[in-house]
Design an enzyme around this catalytic site. Structure first.
Site, PDB file in Angstrom:
ATOM      1  N   HIS A 285       0.733  -1.202   0.076  1.00  0.00           N
ATOM      2  CA  HIS A 285       0.069   0.166  -0.046  1.00  0.00           C
ATOM      3  C   HIS A 285       0.825   1.235  -0.052  1.00  0.00           C
ATOM      4  O   HIS A 285       1.790   1.020   0.437  1.00  0.00           O
ATOM      5  CB  HIS A 285      -0.796  -0.201   1.119  1.00  0.00           C
ATOM      6  N   ASP A 346      -7.934  -5.480  -0.685  1.00  0.00           N
ATOM      7  CA  ASP A 346      -8.355  -6.166  -1.618  1.00  0.00           C
ATOM      8  C   ASP A 346      -8.314  -7.705  -1.264  1.00  0.00           C
ATOM      9  O   ASP A 346      -9.131  -8.634  -1.966  1.00  0.00           O
ATOM     10  CB  ASP A 346      -7.910  -5.681  -2.905  1.00  0.00           C
TER      11      ASP A 346
HETATM   12  C1  LIG Z   1      -0.317  -0.772  -3.903  1.00  0.00           C
HETATM   13  C2  LIG Z   1       0.896  -0.770  -4.527  1.00  0.00           C
HETATM   14  C3  LIG Z   1       0.582  -0.145  -6.074  1.00  0.00           C
HETATM   15  C4  LIG Z   1       1.515   0.504  -4.013  1.00  0.00           C
HETATM   16  O1  LIG Z   1       2.947   0.750  -4.904  1.00  0.00           O
HETATM   17  P1  LIG Z   1       3.986   1.741  -4.569  1.00  0.00           P
HETATM   18  O2  LIG Z   1       3.797   2.581  -3.127  1.00  0.00           O
HETATM   19  O3  LIG Z   1       4.175   2.734  -5.710  1.00  0.00           O
HETATM   20  O4  LIG Z   1       5.342   0.859  -4.497  1.00  0.00           O
HETATM   21  P2  LIG Z   1       6.117   0.356  -5.762  1.00  0.00           P
HETATM   22  O5  LIG Z   1       5.382  -0.081  -6.608  1.00  0.00           O
HETATM   23  O6  LIG Z   1       7.092   1.583  -5.953  1.00  0.00           O
HETATM   24  O7  LIG Z   1       6.959  -0.755  -4.934  1.00  0.00           O
HETATM   25  C5  LIG Z   1       8.265  -0.549  -4.385  1.00  0.00           C
HETATM   26  C6  LIG Z   1       8.911  -1.998  -4.376  1.00  0.00           C
HETATM   27  O8  LIG Z   1       8.207  -3.001  -3.801  1.00  0.00           O
HETATM   28  C7  LIG Z   1       7.810  -3.841  -4.744  1.00  0.00           C
HETATM   29  N1  LIG Z   1       6.175  -4.232  -4.599  1.00  0.00           N
HETATM   30  C8  LIG Z   1       5.436  -3.432  -4.267  1.00  0.00           C
HETATM   31  N2  LIG Z   1       4.215  -4.173  -4.126  1.00  0.00           N
HETATM   32  C9  LIG Z   1       4.359  -5.316  -4.345  1.00  0.00           C
HETATM   33  C10 LIG Z   1       3.690  -6.609  -4.369  1.00  0.00           C
HETATM   34  N3  LIG Z   1       2.406  -6.441  -3.943  1.00  0.00           N
HETATM   35  N4  LIG Z   1       4.295  -7.474  -4.521  1.00  0.00           N
HETATM   36  C11 LIG Z   1       5.712  -7.810  -4.750  1.00  0.00           C
HETATM   37  N5  LIG Z   1       6.403  -6.740  -4.756  1.00  0.00           N
HETATM   38  C12 LIG Z   1       5.872  -5.424  -4.562  1.00  0.00           C
HETATM   39  C13 LIG Z   1       7.921  -3.196  -6.172  1.00  0.00           C
HETATM   40  O9  LIG Z   1       8.194  -4.158  -7.184  1.00  0.00           O
HETATM   41  C14 LIG Z   1       9.200  -2.561  -5.763  1.00  0.00           C
HETATM   42  O10 LIG Z   1      10.183  -3.496  -5.767  1.00  0.00           O
HETATM   43  P3  LIG Z   1      11.869  -2.943  -6.497  1.00  0.00           P
HETATM   44  O11 LIG Z   1      12.076  -1.505  -5.916  1.00  0.00           O
HETATM   45  O12 LIG Z   1      12.592  -4.094  -6.116  1.00  0.00           O
HETATM   46  O13 LIG Z   1      11.396  -2.781  -7.878  1.00  0.00           O
HETATM   47  C15 LIG Z   1       1.756  -2.036  -4.737  1.00  0.00           C
HETATM   48  O14 LIG Z   1       2.282  -2.186  -3.553  1.00  0.00           O
HETATM   49  C16 LIG Z   1       1.363  -3.061  -5.517  1.00  0.00           C
HETATM   50  O15 LIG Z   1       1.454  -3.022  -6.860  1.00  0.00           O
HETATM   51  N6  LIG Z   1       0.437  -3.820  -4.873  1.00  0.00           N
HETATM   52  C17 LIG Z   1      -0.313  -4.982  -5.561  1.00  0.00           C
HETATM   53  C18 LIG Z   1      -1.329  -4.291  -6.203  1.00  0.00           C
HETATM   54  C19 LIG Z   1      -2.374  -4.108  -5.127  1.00  0.00           C
HETATM   55  O16 LIG Z   1      -2.814  -4.962  -4.085  1.00  0.00           O
HETATM   56  N7  LIG Z   1      -3.096  -2.928  -5.009  1.00  0.00           N
HETATM   57  C20 LIG Z   1      -4.250  -2.620  -4.274  1.00  0.00           C
HETATM   58  C21 LIG Z   1      -3.725  -1.634  -3.394  1.00  0.00           C
HETATM   59  S1  LIG Z   1      -4.944  -1.007  -2.103  1.00  0.00           S
END
Ligand SMILES: CC(C)(COP(=O)(O)OP(=O)(O)OC[C@H]1O[C@@H](n2cnc3c(N)ncnc32)[C@H](O)[C@@H]1OP(=O)(O)O)[C@@H](O)C(=O)NCCC(=O)NCCS
Length: 409
Positions: A285, A346
């Protein structure tokens, strides 16, 4: 703030240009480029909702105060009006919702056309957008008009989704029942015969009703910020909710659990997933760093409902998956390890809905039903004190290229 960029300025005032060169470079004060994804940026103020780690409150009420106690209609009223309704307010609000639940032949026709091939989110986005064409207050952004439109949209969205569910099963839609409330009506129209469907969905709708400046609400506020009307702004929100990084993670969770298939396959599946930098749906998140306060309610529902569920062992798989991700976290990058620390809304919403009999690809659409009141509240707040939302970008492409006639390219 920093002195960062030199821009070319042409002075148009001839008096000034005598004193200064006609053109010259001057330094201008500009903001630094904001962090990627606007992380940590406070882009607006709001009196609707506050979100911080392990903390969520709507209009001053923590989610723990509302979930399991309130009716969705009370929470929708709270979000739109700022205060909980008294008995008379609630009766009147419910009566308005009841009046507007039915769909016109125009909207039913679109649903019929789209239901065979369209996905749930595509259908909802399209039908909500189309409903602007018949709304008596289309284009009117006054508070009174927007309040009436918020009620109409909130009332109709569950009917749209239930009609879609029936239509794609080849069944006739079931009309709304004026004696039933929001969640019970949806359960009946969608044909959910689980005895807890109405009660559980009522709480789920509350848990998903609002969440500050999440991506879909931001999209809705940006559209509202151009003075576009409520239907346009909600349509923008629905478009953003679909994505797998946002509400789409509910449907993504079910796909992931299906791919794993059985609890004993989880360990090796996670190993491969981490090696391929797979993004686990339902984990991570942007704001919550240790706990998503909504997840505990949904986990409890999923656990309870799994006991009567006769299909694949989804709850066992997801419990094993969460434990396995935790165990194998040291293999991830530090950033990823920190993210997957949080199970988000979710993850258990997906199985809760599935156990109630909702098709696995429609969890995100259910999320939208709950979120409608939150989007509408934000659109009204934006219009109440509007300024165009128009940030800038720092250009990183080439410059000074010359046009080449097509014959020479
Ligand atoms: C929620 C979300 C979009 C937040 O993203 P964010 O704050 O932008 O974080 P980032 O995408 O920059 O992630 C930072 C790191 O964590 C990793 N990461 C983030 N969420 C992850 C997940 N669910 N599974 C595996 N790795 C994850 C990214 O790949 C990144 O890794 P890296 O630096 O080695 O490349 C992200 O955690 C995600 O994609 N989760 C899965 C989708 C989801 O459940 N969304 C609903 C949110 S309520």
């Amino acid at each position: 703030m920093e002195w960062q960029v030199l821009v070319l300025v042409t002075f148009g005032n001839p008096k000034r240009s005598k004193r200064l060169c006609d053109t010259r470079f001057v330094a201008v004060e500009r903001e630094k480029v904001a962090p990627r994804g606007l992380e940590g940026v406070v882009a607006t103020t709001t009196a609707i909702c506050s979100v911080s780690d392990n903390f969520l409150q709507y209009r001053g009420y923590r989610i723990e105060e509302l979930a399991g106690k309130a009716e969705y209609e009370e929470v929708a009223y709270l979000l739109l009006n700022g205060e909980l309704p008294n008995k008379v307010d609630l009766r009147d609000f419910k009566a308005e919702l009841t009046k507007h639940r039915s769909l016109s032949p125009f909207l039913r026709g679109i649903l019929q056309e789209m239901s065979e091939t369209g996905t749930g989110m595509d259908v909802l986005r399209t039908v909500v957008s189309a409903s602007a064409a018949e709304d008596p207050a289309e284009g009117d952004n006054s508070r009174e008009a927007e309040y009436a439109k918020a009620i109409r949209l909130t009332a109709k969205l569950p009917t749209m989704l239930a009609t879609y569910i029936r239509r794609r099963r080849g069944e006739q839609p079931v009309p709304p029942d004026p004696t039933l409330g929001h969640a019970a009506n949806f359960a009946k129209m969608a044909g959910l015969d689980h005895p807890r469907a109405a009660e559980v969905l009522n709480t789920c709708f509350i848990l998903q009703a609002e969440h500050g400046l999440n991506a879909s609400t931001f999209a809705a506020r940006i559209a509202a910020g151009t003075n576009a009307d409520m239907h346009a702004a909600v349509t923008a929100g629905l478009g953003a909710l679909k994505g797998p990084l946002h509400g789409g993670a509910t449907d993504g969770t079910m796909k992931m659990l299906d791919e794993i298939g059985a609890p004993e396959r989880t360990e090796s599946w996670v190993e491969k997933a981490i090696a391929s930098k797979y993004k686990f749906s339902g984990f991570g998140h942007r704001v919550y760093k240790t706990e998503d306060p909504r997840a505990k309610f949904l986990r409890k529902f999923a656990q309870e409902l799994s006991k009567d569920w006769k299909g694949p062992k989804y709850f066992e798989i997801q419990e094993r998956l969460a434990a396995e991700i935790e165990r194998q976290r040291p293999k991830m990058s530090p950033a990823a390890a920190a993210k997957v620390n949080v199970v988000n809304v979710d993850y258990y919403a997906a199985t809760t809905y599935t156990f109630l009999g909702i098709p696995a690809d429609l969890g995100t659409s259910i999320f939208a039903v709950g979120r409608m009141a939150g989007w509408c509240a934000h659109i009204m707040e934006q219009h109440g004190d509007n300024r165009l939302i128009r940030p800038e970008s720092e250009y990183t492409g080439p410059s000074g290229k010359r046009w080449v006639p097509i014959a020479e390219r």
